[in-house]
Design a protein around this motif. Structure first.
Motif, PDB file in Angstrom:
ATOM      1  N   VAL A   8    -103.485 -15.481 -22.108  1.00 52.72           N
ATOM      2  CA  VAL A   8    -103.211 -15.600 -20.657  1.00 52.72           C
ATOM      3  C   VAL A   8    -104.178 -14.697 -19.895  1.00 52.72           C
ATOM      4  O   VAL A   8    -104.829 -15.128 -18.933  1.00 52.72           O
ATOM      5  CB  VAL A   8    -101.737 -15.248 -20.345  1.00 52.72           C
ATOM      6  N   GLN A   9    -104.282 -13.443 -20.340  1.00 52.18           N
ATOM      7  CA  GLN A   9    -105.175 -12.464 -19.673  1.00 52.18           C
ATOM      8  C   GLN A   9    -106.609 -12.990 -19.595  1.00 52.18           C
ATOM      9  O   GLN A   9    -107.283 -12.834 -18.587  1.00 52.18           O
ATOM     10  CB  GLN A   9    -105.151 -11.144 -20.465  1.00 52.18           C
ATOM     11  N   GLU A  10    -107.078 -13.602 -20.683  1.00 58.63           N
ATOM     12  CA  GLU A  10    -108.473 -14.050 -20.757  1.00 58.63           C
ATOM     13  C   GLU A  10    -108.643 -15.502 -20.312  1.00 58.63           C
ATOM     14  O   GLU A  10    -109.742 -16.056 -20.405  1.00 58.63           O
ATOM     15  CB  GLU A  10    -108.995 -13.893 -22.198  1.00 58.63           C
ATOM     16  N   ASN A  11    -107.543 -16.113 -19.873  1.00 62.74           N
ATOM     17  CA  ASN A  11    -107.572 -17.500 -19.396  1.00 62.74           C
ATOM     18  C   ASN A  11    -108.078 -18.468 -20.471  1.00 62.74           C
ATOM     19  O   ASN A  11    -108.849 -19.374 -20.195  1.00 62.74           O
ATOM     20  CB  ASN A  11    -108.426 -17.588 -18.118  1.00 62.74           C
ATOM     21  N   ILE A  12    -107.650 -18.240 -21.695  1.00 63.51           N
ATOM     22  CA  ILE A  12    -108.006 -19.118 -22.818  1.00 63.51           C
ATOM     23  C   ILE A  12    -106.865 -20.125 -22.965  1.00 63.51           C
ATOM     24  O   ILE A  12    -105.770 -19.757 -23.390  1.00 63.51           O
ATOM     25  CB  ILE A  12    -108.191 -18.305 -24.125  1.00 63.51           C
ATOM     26  N   LYS A  13    -107.155 -21.385 -22.619  1.00 68.43           N
ATOM     27  CA  LYS A  13    -106.057 -22.361 -22.564  1.00 68.43           C
ATOM     28  C   LYS A  13    -105.873 -23.103 -23.888  1.00 68.43           C
ATOM     29  O   LYS A  13    -104.783 -23.539 -24.226  1.00 68.43           O
ATOM     30  CB  LYS A  13    -106.344 -23.383 -21.467  1.00 68.43           C
ATOM     31  N   SER A  14    -106.979 -23.282 -24.613  1.00 66.30           N
ATOM     32  CA  SER A  14    -106.923 -24.050 -25.855  1.00 66.30           C
ATOM     33  C   SER A  14    -107.540 -23.193 -26.957  1.00 66.30           C
ATOM     34  O   SER A  14    -108.673 -22.723 -26.817  1.00 66.30           O
ATOM     35  CB  SER A  14    -107.714 -25.350 -25.671  1.00 66.30           C
ATOM     36  N   PHE A  15    -106.783 -22.964 -28.003  1.00 63.03           N
ATOM     37  CA  PHE A  15    -107.282 -22.029 -29.020  1.00 63.03           C
ATOM     38  C   PHE A  15    -106.595 -22.299 -30.356  1.00 63.03           C
ATOM     39  O   PHE A  15    -105.551 -22.945 -30.423  1.00 63.03           O
ATOM     40  CB  PHE A  15    -107.042 -20.574 -28.573  1.00 63.03           C
ATOM     41  N   ARG A  16    -107.241 -21.785 -31.408  1.00 64.55           N
ATOM     42  CA  ARG A  16    -106.671 -21.856 -32.758  1.00 64.55           C
ATOM     43  C   ARG A  16    -106.395 -20.428 -33.231  1.00 64.55           C
ATOM     44  O   ARG A  16    -107.209 -19.531 -33.021  1.00 64.55           O
ATOM     45  CB  ARG A  16    -107.679 -22.524 -33.703  1.00 64.55           C
ATOM     46  N   THR A  17    -105.243 -20.235 -33.869  1.00 64.72           N
ATOM     47  CA  THR A  17    -104.954 -18.946 -34.493  1.00 64.72           C
ATOM     48  C   THR A  17    -105.022 -19.134 -36.009  1.00 64.72           C
ATOM     49  O   THR A  17    -104.558 -20.159 -36.535  1.00 64.72           O
ATOM     50  CB  THR A  17    -103.550 -18.431 -34.105  1.00 64.72           C
ATOM     51  N   VAL A  18    -105.631 -18.140 -36.669  1.00 62.13           N
ATOM     52  CA  VAL A  18    -105.782 -18.202 -38.130  1.00 62.13           C
ATOM     53  C   VAL A  18    -105.400 -16.844 -38.713  1.00 62.13           C
ATOM     54  O   VAL A  18    -105.796 -15.802 -38.180  1.00 62.13           O
ATOM     55  CB  VAL A  18    -107.253 -18.525 -38.518  1.00 62.13           C
ATOM     56  N   ILE A  27     -94.918  -9.293 -37.039  1.00 62.81           N
ATOM     57  CA  ILE A  27     -95.652 -10.540 -36.777  1.00 62.81           C
ATOM     58  C   ILE A  27     -95.207 -11.139 -35.439  1.00 62.81           C
ATOM     59  O   ILE A  27     -96.019 -11.722 -34.707  1.00 62.81           O
ATOM     60  CB  ILE A  27     -95.540 -11.549 -37.956  1.00 62.81           C
ATOM     61  N   GLY A  28     -93.942 -10.938 -35.108  1.00 69.16           N
ATOM     62  CA  GLY A  28     -93.450 -11.393 -33.792  1.00 69.16           C
ATOM     63  C   GLY A  28     -94.180 -10.679 -32.659  1.00 69.16           C
ATOM     64  O   GLY A  28     -94.614 -11.311 -31.686  1.00 69.16           O
ATOM     65  N   LYS A  29     -94.345  -9.363 -32.804  1.00 66.38           N
ATOM     66  CA  LYS A  29     -95.057  -8.595 -31.769  1.00 66.38           C
ATOM     67  C   LYS A  29     -96.514  -9.041 -31.675  1.00 66.38           C
ATOM     68  O   LYS A  29     -97.067  -9.172 -30.582  1.00 66.38           O
ATOM     69  CB  LYS A  29     -95.003  -7.102 -32.091  1.00 66.38           C
ATOM     70  N   LEU A  30     -97.133  -9.263 -32.840  1.00 67.28           N
ATOM     71  CA  LEU A  30     -98.551  -9.654 -32.828  1.00 67.28           C
ATOM     72  C   LEU A  30     -98.734 -11.026 -32.184  1.00 67.28           C
ATOM     73  O   LEU A  30     -99.684 -11.246 -31.421  1.00 67.28           O
ATOM     74  CB  LEU A  30     -99.126  -9.643 -34.245  1.00 67.28           C
ATOM     75  N   MET A  31     -97.817 -11.955 -32.468  1.00 67.11           N
ATOM     76  CA  MET A  31     -97.927 -13.285 -31.847  1.00 67.11           C
ATOM     77  C   MET A  31     -97.696 -13.205 -30.341  1.00 67.11           C
ATOM     78  O   MET A  31     -98.308 -13.948 -29.570  1.00 67.11           O
ATOM     79  CB  MET A  31     -96.953 -14.274 -32.497  1.00 67.11           C
ATOM     80  N   SER A  32     -96.831 -12.302 -29.924  1.00 63.36           N
ATOM     81  CA  SER A  32     -96.630 -12.185 -28.473  1.00 63.36           C
ATOM     82  C   SER A  32     -97.866 -11.554 -27.824  1.00 63.36           C
ATOM     83  O   SER A  32     -98.203 -11.879 -26.677  1.00 63.36           O
ATOM     84  CB  SER A  32     -95.334 -11.447 -28.148  1.00 63.36           C
ATOM     85  N   ILE A  33     -98.600 -10.737 -28.573  1.00 68.08           N
ATOM     86  CA  ILE A  33     -99.878 -10.210 -28.060  1.00 68.08           C
ATOM     87  C   ILE A  33    -100.915 -11.346 -27.961  1.00 68.08           C
ATOM     88  O   ILE A  33    -101.690 -11.395 -27.004  1.00 68.08           O
ATOM     89  CB  ILE A  33    -100.370  -9.041 -28.946  1.00 68.08           C
ATOM     90  N   VAL A  34    -100.905 -12.267 -28.926  1.00 70.38           N
ATOM     91  CA  VAL A  34    -101.786 -13.444 -28.817  1.00 70.38           C
ATOM     92  C   VAL A  34    -101.525 -14.139 -27.482  1.00 70.38           C
ATOM     93  O   VAL A  34    -102.454 -14.486 -26.738  1.00 70.38           O
ATOM     94  CB  VAL A  34    -101.550 -14.436 -29.982  1.00 70.38           C
ATOM     95  N   LYS A  35    -100.261 -14.334 -27.150  1.00 65.01           N
ATOM     96  CA  LYS A  35     -99.927 -15.017 -25.898  1.00 65.01           C
ATOM     97  C   LYS A  35    -100.415 -14.224 -24.686  1.00 65.01           C
ATOM     98  O   LYS A  35    -100.994 -14.774 -23.754  1.00 65.01           O
ATOM     99  CB  LYS A  35     -98.417 -15.248 -25.797  1.00 65.01           C
ATOM    100  N   LYS A  36    -100.161 -12.916 -24.704  1.00 65.50           N
ATOM    101  CA  LYS A  36    -100.591 -12.085 -23.562  1.00 65.50           C
ATOM    102  C   LYS A  36    -102.098 -12.138 -23.370  1.00 65.50           C
ATOM    103  O   LYS A  36    -102.593 -12.264 -22.251  1.00 65.50           O
ATOM    104  CB  LYS A  36    -100.219 -10.613 -23.826  1.00 65.50           C
ATOM    105  N   VAL A  37    -102.838 -12.021 -24.479  1.00 61.21           N
ATOM    106  CA  VAL A  37    -104.298 -11.952 -24.383  1.00 61.21           C
ATOM    107  C   VAL A  37    -104.885 -13.297 -23.954  1.00 61.21           C
ATOM    108  O   VAL A  37    -105.828 -13.332 -23.162  1.00 61.21           O
ATOM    109  CB  VAL A  37    -104.893 -11.479 -25.729  1.00 61.21           C
ATOM    110  N   ILE A  58    -110.349  -5.469 -25.807  1.00 59.44           N
ATOM    111  CA  ILE A  58    -110.014  -6.427 -24.759  1.00 59.44           C
ATOM    112  C   ILE A  58    -108.561  -6.212 -24.330  1.00 59.44           C
ATOM    113  O   ILE A  58    -108.184  -6.482 -23.196  1.00 59.44           O
ATOM    114  CB  ILE A  58    -110.266  -7.840 -25.305  1.00 59.44           C
ATOM    115  N   TYR A  59    -107.780  -5.692 -25.262  1.00 66.11           N
ATOM    116  CA  TYR A  59    -106.363  -5.408 -25.017  1.00 66.11           C
ATOM    117  C   TYR A  59    -105.949  -4.301 -25.980  1.00 66.11           C
ATOM    118  O   TYR A  59    -106.432  -4.251 -27.117  1.00 66.11           O
ATOM    119  CB  TYR A  59    -105.526  -6.674 -25.274  1.00 66.11           C
TER     120      TYR A  59
END
Ligand code: AMP
Ligand code: ZN
Length: 105
Positions: A70-80, A58-68, A19-20
């Protein structure tokens, strides 16, 4: 690392649809989704878990969470992030779960 499923996937060896992707990580769908949307952010470098992970990575990976998201228009989500067998980690190559909608986790 040999015999690591997420090394094989992130190397592109299994033909997984991403997906990314960037130089740090890939993102793909979890094979056994525990929510309507269940994605995994997986670094290309083999790092066992969060205990072994640098602050930079981990900073880079969390910034990828943000990018993805946004890209996928996921507004509400949980990270584990499961760290260690007793916490439920099954694949010992660091990954961040992104879960959204009807989360069963
Ligand atoms: P964890 O319990 O945090 O180690 O999570 C491992 C996750 O990887 C689980 O949610 C599995 O469903 C998922 N998984 C295992 N093998 C694959 C695979 N080949 N492709 C996609 N997801 C996988
Ligand atoms: Zn690995």
């Amino acid at each position: 690392m040999e015999d690591c499923i997420f090394c094989k996937i992130s190397n592109g060896d299994l033909g997984t649809e991403f997906i990314y992707e960037d130089e740090t990580a890939v993102v793909f769908k979890d094979i056994n989704p525990k929510a309507d949307i269940h994605l995994l952010v997986v670094p290309k470098e083999h790092v066992q878990d969060l205990n072994e992970c640098s602050a930079e990575l981990i900073g880079k990976l969390m910034s990828i969470v943000k990018k993805v998201t946004v890209q996928e228009n996921i507004k509400s989500f949980r990270t584990v992030i499961n760290t260690g067998k007793d916490a439920g980690q099954e694949v010992f190559h660091l990954h961040i779960h992104i879960l959204s909608g009807n989360i069963k986790f």
